[in-house]
Every structure is written in C-alpha cells, then in structure tokens.
Design a protein around this motif. Structure first.
Motif, mmCIF file in Angstrom:
data_model
loop_
_atom_site.group_PDB
_atom_site.id
_atom_site.type_symbol
_atom_site.label_atom_id
_atom_site.label_comp_id
_atom_site.label_asym_id
_atom_site.label_seq_id
_atom_site.Cartn_x
_atom_site.Cartn_y
_atom_site.Cartn_z
ATOM 1 N N VAL A 174 61.343 87.346 64.621
ATOM 2 C CA VAL A 174 62.241 86.052 65.303
ATOM 3 C C VAL A 174 61.310 85.281 66.057
ATOM 4 O O VAL A 174 60.299 85.247 66.755
ATOM 5 C CB VAL A 174 63.085 86.640 66.659
ATOM 6 C CG1 VAL A 174 63.955 85.898 67.075
ATOM 7 C CG2 VAL A 174 63.841 87.925 66.050
ATOM 8 N N ASP A 219 64.482 79.935 66.428
ATOM 9 C CA ASP A 219 65.724 80.712 66.265
ATOM 10 C C ASP A 219 66.526 80.929 67.273
ATOM 11 O O ASP A 219 67.769 81.431 67.334
ATOM 12 C CB ASP A 219 65.414 82.250 65.656
ATOM 13 C CG ASP A 219 64.789 82.125 64.115
ATOM 14 O OD1 ASP A 219 65.080 81.195 63.590
ATOM 15 O OD2 ASP A 219 63.911 82.933 64.022
ATOM 16 N N LEU A 220 65.916 80.747 68.570
ATOM 17 C CA LEU A 220 66.598 81.172 69.734
ATOM 18 C C LEU A 220 67.377 79.863 70.343
ATOM 19 O O LEU A 220 67.049 78.671 70.017
ATOM 20 C CB LEU A 220 65.798 81.579 70.807
ATOM 21 C CG LEU A 220 64.890 82.886 70.455
ATOM 22 C CD1 LEU A 220 64.094 83.261 71.457
ATOM 23 C CD2 LEU A 220 65.923 84.131 69.857
ATOM 24 N N GLN A 221 68.444 80.234 71.179
ATOM 25 C CA GLN A 221 69.137 78.795 71.974
ATOM 26 C C GLN A 221 68.662 78.808 73.373
ATOM 27 O O GLN A 221 68.314 79.614 74.248
ATOM 28 C CB GLN A 221 70.371 79.282 72.147
ATOM 29 C CG GLN A 221 71.262 78.220 72.606
ATOM 30 C CD GLN A 221 72.834 78.575 72.742
ATOM 31 O OE1 GLN A 221 73.313 79.454 71.986
ATOM 32 N NE2 GLN A 221 73.552 78.038 73.657
ATOM 33 N N TYR A 260 64.777 80.328 77.799
ATOM 34 C CA TYR A 260 65.594 81.016 76.733
ATOM 35 C C TYR A 260 66.060 82.494 77.116
ATOM 36 O O TYR A 260 65.015 82.943 77.782
ATOM 37 C CB TYR A 260 64.882 81.009 75.495
ATOM 38 C CG TYR A 260 64.528 79.646 74.799
ATOM 39 C CD1 TYR A 260 65.159 79.195 73.666
ATOM 40 C CD2 TYR A 260 63.397 79.155 75.354
ATOM 41 C CE1 TYR A 260 64.718 77.954 73.105
ATOM 42 C CE2 TYR A 260 62.994 77.646 74.608
ATOM 43 C CZ TYR A 260 63.530 77.317 73.732
ATOM 44 O OH TYR A 260 63.315 76.054 73.125
ATOM 45 N N TRP A 283 67.154 86.107 75.302
ATOM 46 C CA TRP A 283 67.248 86.839 74.057
ATOM 47 C C TRP A 283 67.062 88.281 74.332
ATOM 48 O O TRP A 283 66.150 88.879 75.086
ATOM 49 C CB TRP A 283 66.055 86.536 72.953
ATOM 50 C CG TRP A 283 66.018 87.043 71.858
ATOM 51 C CD1 TRP A 283 66.985 86.960 71.050
ATOM 52 C CD2 TRP A 283 65.156 88.090 71.554
ATOM 53 N NE1 TRP A 283 66.865 87.922 69.838
ATOM 54 C CE2 TRP A 283 65.500 88.465 70.078
ATOM 55 C CE3 TRP A 283 64.032 88.556 71.869
ATOM 56 C CZ2 TRP A 283 64.822 89.461 69.150
ATOM 57 C CZ3 TRP A 283 63.252 89.502 71.128
ATOM 58 C CH2 TRP A 283 63.738 89.732 69.680
ATOM 59 N N GLN A 284 67.927 89.068 73.618
ATOM 60 C CA GLN A 284 68.102 90.541 73.728
ATOM 61 C C GLN A 284 67.639 91.100 72.511
ATOM 62 O O GLN A 284 68.200 90.554 71.322
ATOM 63 C CB GLN A 284 69.413 91.054 73.803
ATOM 64 C CG GLN A 284 69.535 92.639 74.084
ATOM 65 C CD GLN A 284 70.877 92.810 74.269
ATOM 66 O OE1 GLN A 284 71.954 92.398 73.904
ATOM 67 N NE2 GLN A 284 71.180 94.180 75.244
ATOM 68 N N LEU A 304 58.791 89.214 68.329
ATOM 69 C CA LEU A 304 58.965 87.852 68.780
ATOM 70 C C LEU A 304 57.865 87.168 68.422
ATOM 71 O O LEU A 304 56.793 87.472 68.961
ATOM 72 C CB LEU A 304 59.410 87.890 70.284
ATOM 73 C CG LEU A 304 59.943 86.521 70.838
ATOM 74 C CD1 LEU A 304 61.261 85.990 69.896
ATOM 75 C CD2 LEU A 304 60.222 86.787 72.200
ATOM 76 N N VAL A 326 60.811 82.705 77.580
ATOM 77 C CA VAL A 326 62.027 83.476 77.001
ATOM 78 C C VAL A 326 62.054 84.590 77.834
ATOM 79 O O VAL A 326 60.933 85.330 78.104
ATOM 80 C CB VAL A 326 61.567 83.982 75.537
ATOM 81 C CG1 VAL A 326 62.834 84.891 75.142
ATOM 82 C CG2 VAL A 326 61.211 82.812 74.626
ATOM 83 N N ASN A 348 63.131 88.206 77.677
ATOM 84 C CA ASN A 348 63.606 88.960 76.824
ATOM 85 C C ASN A 348 63.874 90.289 77.402
ATOM 86 O O ASN A 348 63.441 90.865 78.293
ATOM 87 C CB ASN A 348 62.371 89.520 75.988
ATOM 88 C CG ASN A 348 62.512 90.551 75.133
ATOM 89 O OD1 ASN A 348 61.850 91.634 75.009
ATOM 90 N ND2 ASN A 348 63.406 90.684 74.289
ATOM 91 N N LEU A 387 75.878 82.715 73.495
ATOM 92 C CA LEU A 387 74.494 82.999 73.180
ATOM 93 C C LEU A 387 74.550 83.397 71.677
ATOM 94 O O LEU A 387 75.571 83.773 71.225
ATOM 95 C CB LEU A 387 74.033 84.392 73.783
ATOM 96 C CG LEU A 387 73.984 84.050 75.522
ATOM 97 C CD1 LEU A 387 73.479 85.470 75.996
ATOM 98 C CD2 LEU A 387 72.931 83.189 75.863
#
Length: 253
Positions: free
Chosen positions: A62, A66-68, A75, A77-78, A84, A230, A232, A253
């Motif tokens: 990832v 690719d993340l918002q 950011y 992200w789960q 990552l 991020v 996470n 998300l």
C-alpha cells in the motif's frame, strides 16, 4: 517449498521438519521470533530476503498515493503496517529494543520484525550494545526497514500503564510521538506512519492516547509542511476513535 526447507534447515538443523507448507511457515516465523543473534551462512540471507519479499508481494503493498488525505498532511488508514510503503513506520518497541521473542505474539513489534527479517534484530542489537543500557521511555531510534516496504523503522518505547494514567505517563507518550517526528525531520524523511503507541500490550487507554497523538502531530506539522503523517490503526475501536477526532465518517474513507 524447497526454499522454506532450506531456511528451516539452517535455523533448526536438528529439528524434524513438519509436513505441510502451513506448518513450515508457522515454524519459520516462530524460529525467527526466538532467534538469538549469531553467525548465519551467507546463503541464509538471500533465501530469507527472497521468501519475505515474495510473501509481501502476495499481501500487496500500500503506497501513500493510495491513501486519502483526511486533513492537511494527515492520513488515516486501517490495515497491516508491514505492507505500507512510506519513508518510515513507527514500531512500538520494548526497552530491550530487539523485537518480540514470543513466537507469533500478536504485537506490532513481532509483526514488524517478522517481515523485516533477522537483519533488523541484528541492527537493533548493535545499537543497544553501543548504548549499553535499556532504551528509555519516550525516545526514538532509526534503523533501515530491510524487507519491509518502508525504507526505515523508527523504534520508540511508550509508557506502560499499571492502574490510573498519570500526567507523567501522558507526557511520556507525547514524548514518544514528538521524538519520532523530530527524528524523521532530522533525517529528511517525508512520510511517517504511526501505530497506536502503548495502547496494546502497554495498556494506555485508546481514546486518550489518540487525543494526545493527534494533538502532538498537528502541532508539529504546523512547522514541518514537508512531512506527511499516517495514523495507522488495526483495530476497529481505534479506527472509530480517530474518525471521531478527525470529524470523519466511515463512508468518507
């Protein structure tokens, strides 16, 4: 399975190998988890790296793109932090700083060391031998990422909570986040992924930990526009907490 058989034969030459691939994979991770640093043949390192990178390719990498971005430079992200691809991921380490020695333990320290490979334990051992004493809580150290998609790992020891959370505990958690951020900036890193430091095995309350983390990161990023962070999360509980703190809803998300 030939590669896996060769790796197992190097780490445990006297052990009778299990029959199935699943059992062999379980054993190989367990052996890496309990490994005490020692000389290994050159052939081991190439085989291990091939095996770990093949496993990573199967899981999928990832990327930050690719993340918002949910807030300026931030950011959420789960997922599995070991997949990552950022400049550095943060490891919630223990004071010995050599990874988790409990086979298949469900902590992030175990997961990160398992994917990085035994080189990470060797690097941490070297740092700790030079330091000569256990790592203090609230500081940070940098290593390479080896077989992780992240280029580096920043290791920090968060506070361990026994009973009520004191102001000193809160200050130490803030120090862990601050130290990681300052080290990233010092080393010229542009992207950093935080796990939920101290909230697992160290029992820091999840809500308070997230509030302190977000406050510390927001304040730091005001003066460091070049860094992206991020958060996470792995557990649904932490995802919900950060969504609330960031004013997000699941569908966004």
């Amino acid at each position: 399975m030939e590669k896996l058989d060769q790796l197992l034969a190097i780490l445990a030459p006297e052990m009778e190998l299990p029959a199935t691939r699943t059992e062999k994979e379980w054993l190989f991770r367990a052996l890496r988890n309990i490994w005490e640093p020692r000389e290994l043949p050159d052939a081991y390192w190439a085989l291990q790296d091939q095996y770990l990178r093949e496993n990573l390719a199967e899981k999928g990498v990832v990327r930050l793109a690719d993340l918002q971005e949910v807030e300026n430079q931030i950011y959420l992200w789960q997922g599995d932090i070991t997949t990552l691809e950022v400049d550095a991921i943060v490891n919630a380490a223990n004071s010995q700083m050599m990874g988790c020695f409990i086979p298949h333990h469900a902590c992030i320290d175990n997961a990160i060391h398992s994917q990085a490979g035994l080189q990470l334990r060797l690097a941490c051992q070297h740092q700790m031998a030079e330091q000569g004493y256990p790592e203090p809580t609230g500081q940070a150290k940098l290593t390479r990422g080896y077989n992780l998609p992240a280029s580096h790992v920043i290791h920090t020891v968060g506070p361990i909570i026994e009973g009520q959370v004191s102001q000193a505990d809160q200050d130490l958690l803030v120090s862990s986040y601050q130290s990681c951020l300052e080290l990233a900036a010092e080393k010229g890193l542009k992207s950093l992924a935080f796990c939920c430091i101290s909230t697992g095995e160290f029992h820091f309350p999840n809500q308070l930990a997230a509030e302190l983390a977000l406050e510390t990161v927001r304040e730091f990023l005001k003066n460091h526009p070049q860094i992206k962070v991020v958060f996470n999360v792995f557990k649904d509980q932490d995802l919900a907490i950060y969504q609330d703190l960031l004013g997000l809803h699941q569908e966004n998300l």
